[in-house]
Design an enzyme around this catalytic site. Structure first.
Site, PDB file in Angstrom:
ATOM      1  N   SER A 149       0.839  -1.198   0.000  1.00 20.35           N
ATOM      2  CA  SER A 149       0.000   0.000   0.000  1.00 20.35           C
ATOM      3  C   SER A 149       0.870   1.242   0.000  1.00 20.35           C
ATOM      4  CB  SER A 149      -0.893   0.001   1.250  1.00 20.35           C
ATOM      5  OG  SER A 149      -1.629   1.202   1.357  1.00 20.35           O
ATOM      6  N   TYR A 160      -1.324  -0.720  10.445  1.00 20.68           N
ATOM      7  CA  TYR A 160      -1.584  -1.235   9.101  1.00 20.68           C
ATOM      8  C   TYR A 160      -0.429  -0.861   8.164  1.00 20.68           C
ATOM      9  CZ  TYR A 160      -3.809  -1.709   4.511  1.00 20.68           C
ATOM     10  OH  TYR A 160      -4.099  -2.048   3.204  1.00 20.68           O
TER      11      TYR A 160
END
Length: 255
Positions: A149, A160
């Site tokens: 990401s 995350y």
């Protein structure tokens, strides 16, 4: 004149976290190119829905249950793939805790939750590659794709984001180990993708702000990632490995 042969005909692809969102789109795209797709997910009903969509479009797929954070489960999946298809060529490590993700700051995140997220997002990619990798080695041709990401590069992704940065390290390490077996390992780093999962954890104002930072100010969908995925899985990307490709509309600052 008949239709041209699909580029991934005779390939077997395993896609984790393919019951919904980006994973489901990846699975459908690979099937459309001729691959037999293993839709691997802990959610059996959603995996079956993805398979139904693939079959309705004329593709070939099977749903298999897996808990990517559990070594025994990943090994069982690999054996089932071997039993059904005899081999595998493509592994997409897409499974992650995302839709239900908590956004606790790093200063206050509970350590047990931190470990849970790592067990799926990072351990899952490690265990799946360890389990399915031998099938790719036996096939003498392989592609492994890590779904990372751009979020950590924006400095607001907390735990995350740390897991997604860890996948960059796994990508480079596995690329070195698997390269001698004609297997490439790369990562795709999407920018903000407007899925139900994204909208459930990031408010619209924040998403609009991020979109405004992009060179291409558009609301991206999972389809914007498909071209990169298919290229990395093709023979045309045979000399591309250990790379993280940012597919983000030019929105992530990099030096």
């Amino acid at each position: 004149m008949g239709e041209p042969m699909a580029s991934l005909t005779d390939r077997v692809a395993v896609v984790t976290g393919a019951a919904q969102g980006i994973g489901a789109v990846y699975a459908q795209a690979l099937a459309a190119e001729g691959a037999a797709v293993v839709v691997a997910d802990i959610r059996a009903e959603g995996a079956a829905d993805t398979v139904a969509a693939i079959e309705a479009a004329g593709g070939k797929a099977v749903a298999l249950s897996v808990d990517v954070s559990d070594r025994a489960s990943t090994l069982a999946l690999a054996e089932e793939v071997r039993s059904r298809f005899g081999t595998a060529h493509i592994l997409i490590n897409n499974a992650a805790i995302y839709h239900s993700m908590r956004t606790d700051p790093q200063m206050t995140v509970d350590i047990d939750y931190w470990r849970k997220v790592f067990s799926v997002n990072v351990d899952g990619a490690l265990l799946m590659t360890q389990a399915v990798g031998p099938l790719l080695i036996e096939a003498g041709w392989g592609r492994v794709i890590m779904q990372t990401s751009t979020a950590p590069y924006l400095g607001t992704a907390g735990h995350y984001g740390v897991t997604k940065l860890a996948l960059v390290g796994l990508t480079r390490g596995f690329a070195k180990e698997l390269g001698p077996h004609n297997i490439t390992v790369n990562a795709i780093a999407p920018g903000p993708i407007f899925t139900d999962a994204t909208l459930s954890i990031i408010n619209e104002d924040r998403l609009d702000y991020l979109m405004g930072q992009q060179a291409l100010p558009m609301r991206a969908t999972p389809q914007e990632l498909v071209g990169t995925l298919l290229h990395l899985c093709s023979d045309g990307a045979a000399w591309v490995t250990a790379q993280t490709l940012f597919v983000d509309g030019g929105g992530t600052p990099r030096i």
